[in-house]
Design a protein around this motif. Structure first.
Motif, mmCIF file in Angstrom:
data_model
loop_
_atom_site.group_PDB
_atom_site.id
_atom_site.type_symbol
_atom_site.label_atom_id
_atom_site.label_comp_id
_atom_site.label_asym_id
_atom_site.label_seq_id
_atom_site.Cartn_x
_atom_site.Cartn_y
_atom_site.Cartn_z
ATOM 1 N N SER A 20 50.089 87.094 104.527
ATOM 2 C CA SER A 20 51.143 88.122 104.836
ATOM 3 C C SER A 20 51.118 89.373 105.358
ATOM 4 O O SER A 20 50.455 90.013 104.369
ATOM 5 N N ARG A 21 51.686 89.304 106.135
ATOM 6 C CA ARG A 21 51.114 91.501 106.819
ATOM 7 C C ARG A 21 52.027 90.879 107.957
ATOM 8 O O ARG A 21 52.050 90.299 109.222
ATOM 9 N N SER A 22 52.394 92.525 108.164
ATOM 10 C CA SER A 22 53.731 92.839 109.091
ATOM 11 C C SER A 22 52.321 93.224 110.131
ATOM 12 O O SER A 22 51.812 94.230 109.539
ATOM 13 N N VAL A 23 52.527 93.079 111.802
ATOM 14 C CA VAL A 23 51.516 93.269 113.051
ATOM 15 C C VAL A 23 52.989 94.451 113.803
ATOM 16 O O VAL A 23 53.693 94.342 114.233
ATOM 17 N N SER A 24 51.277 95.869 114.328
ATOM 18 C CA SER A 24 52.974 96.720 114.446
ATOM 19 C C SER A 24 52.289 96.260 116.344
ATOM 20 O O SER A 24 52.845 96.952 116.675
ATOM 21 N N ASP A 100 62.112 95.868 113.090
ATOM 22 C CA ASP A 100 61.743 97.427 113.724
ATOM 23 C C ASP A 100 60.524 97.065 114.528
ATOM 24 O O ASP A 100 59.496 97.692 115.496
ATOM 25 N N GLY A 101 60.536 96.085 115.344
ATOM 26 C CA GLY A 101 59.702 95.638 115.879
ATOM 27 C C GLY A 101 58.662 95.032 115.729
ATOM 28 O O GLY A 101 56.984 95.035 117.357
ATOM 29 N N GLN A 102 58.329 95.905 114.787
ATOM 30 C CA GLN A 102 57.141 94.470 114.364
ATOM 31 C C GLN A 102 57.041 93.368 114.301
ATOM 32 O O GLN A 102 57.961 92.372 114.118
ATOM 33 N N THR A 103 55.958 92.458 114.194
ATOM 34 C CA THR A 103 55.772 91.064 113.661
ATOM 35 C C THR A 103 54.712 91.061 112.658
ATOM 36 O O THR A 103 53.773 91.238 112.151
ATOM 37 N N ARG A 104 55.847 90.141 111.740
ATOM 38 C CA ARG A 104 55.010 89.716 110.441
ATOM 39 C C ARG A 104 54.685 87.863 110.839
ATOM 40 O O ARG A 104 54.962 87.573 111.074
ATOM 41 N N VAL A 105 53.081 88.025 110.447
ATOM 42 C CA VAL A 105 52.253 87.008 110.268
ATOM 43 C C VAL A 105 51.927 86.574 109.484
ATOM 44 O O VAL A 105 51.650 87.563 107.964
ATOM 45 N N GLU A 106 52.773 84.938 108.638
ATOM 46 C CA GLU A 106 52.290 84.475 107.653
ATOM 47 C C GLU A 106 50.975 83.340 107.828
ATOM 48 O O GLU A 106 51.570 82.766 108.747
ATOM 49 N N ILE A 107 50.116 83.207 106.816
ATOM 50 C CA ILE A 107 49.303 82.518 106.896
ATOM 51 C C ILE A 107 49.369 81.399 105.615
ATOM 52 O O ILE A 107 49.017 82.297 104.806
ATOM 53 N N ARG A 108 49.769 80.001 106.150
ATOM 54 C CA ARG A 108 50.224 79.217 104.373
ATOM 55 C C ARG A 108 49.183 77.948 104.708
ATOM 56 O O ARG A 108 48.711 77.193 105.618
ATOM 57 N N HIS A 109 47.981 78.462 103.828
ATOM 58 C CA HIS A 109 47.064 76.802 103.739
ATOM 59 C C HIS A 109 47.084 75.934 102.641
ATOM 60 O O HIS A 109 47.589 77.044 101.763
ATOM 61 N N GLU A 110 47.421 74.673 102.961
ATOM 62 C CA GLU A 110 47.595 74.348 102.147
ATOM 63 C C GLU A 110 46.857 72.763 101.447
ATOM 64 O O GLU A 110 46.238 72.691 102.520
ATOM 65 N N HIS A 111 47.222 72.212 101.492
ATOM 66 C CA HIS A 111 46.526 70.996 100.356
ATOM 67 C C HIS A 111 45.220 71.492 100.564
ATOM 68 O O HIS A 111 44.186 70.186 100.044
ATOM 69 N N THR A 122 42.061 82.893 100.074
ATOM 70 C CA THR A 122 42.940 83.639 100.091
ATOM 71 C C THR A 122 41.903 85.327 100.544
ATOM 72 O O THR A 122 43.400 85.917 101.723
ATOM 73 N N ARG A 123 41.435 85.480 100.302
ATOM 74 C CA ARG A 123 40.722 86.341 100.941
ATOM 75 C C ARG A 123 40.304 86.749 102.150
ATOM 76 O O ARG A 123 39.552 87.005 103.652
ATOM 77 N N LYS A 124 39.310 84.812 103.259
ATOM 78 C CA LYS A 124 39.666 85.115 103.714
ATOM 79 C C LYS A 124 40.599 84.975 104.698
ATOM 80 O O LYS A 124 40.228 85.403 106.052
ATOM 81 N N TRP A 125 42.205 84.795 104.056
ATOM 82 C CA TRP A 125 42.859 85.106 105.338
ATOM 83 C C TRP A 125 42.953 86.193 105.841
ATOM 84 O O TRP A 125 43.595 86.730 106.642
ATOM 85 N N GLU A 126 43.159 87.119 104.470
ATOM 86 C CA GLU A 126 43.821 87.905 104.404
ATOM 87 C C GLU A 126 43.384 89.265 105.376
ATOM 88 O O GLU A 126 43.352 90.033 106.287
#
Length: 137
Positions: A20-24, A100-111, A122-126
């Motif tokens: 996950s990451r916060s985007v401004s 704070d007006g930012q967006t938290r983007v979370e990527i969850r890769h399952e199975h 993990t590196r790919k999604w980061e």
């Protein structure tokens, strides 16, 4: 004699990768970005485009899948195959507003099969989150 538990062909153990990451930018702007070629390619790779539920996508690196669900301003879920013969995995992208007006983007890769390189995924999604954040600015 005891039976071996864990990752076998009979009893595979799936892995999940979450980044996950916060985007401004606000959620609305990030959602709009994901609908553009630049935003979709940041997430899926060159050539990848997100469509509506049921639409297929294919990236230049050979990865491909189908959009499984599409909830505007909240979530996109799509299947993800590493290659033609690779098993289907599922990727969920969730957007949530921060105070704070930012967006938290979370990527969850399952199975993800245990024999896949989870660290590489993990590196790919980061990297995808980095590209998305750069495109948002």
């Amino acid at each position: 004699m005891t039976e071996q538990q864990g990752d076998t062909l009979v009893n595979p153990v799936d892995t999940t990768v979450t980044v996950s990451r916060s985007v401004s930018q606000p959620v609305k702007e990030i959602w709009k970005l994901l609908a553009t070629r630049e935003g979709a390619e940041a997430l899926l790779g060159a050539g990848g485009e997100l469509g509506d539920k049921g639409d297929s996508w294919r990236a230049a690196d050979g990865t491909f899948g189908v959009v499984r669900s599409f909830h505007p301003l909240e979530q996109i879920r799509f299947s993800w195959h590493a290659a033609e013969e690779a098993p289907k995995t599922l990727v969920e992208v969730d957007l949530s507003a921060a105070d704070d007006g930012q967006t938290r983007v979370e990527i969850r890769h399952e199975h993800i099969p245990a024999y896949f390189d989870a660290a590489a995924l993990t590196r790919k999604w980061e990297s995808a989150l980095e590209k998305l954040a750069a495109a948002a600015n």
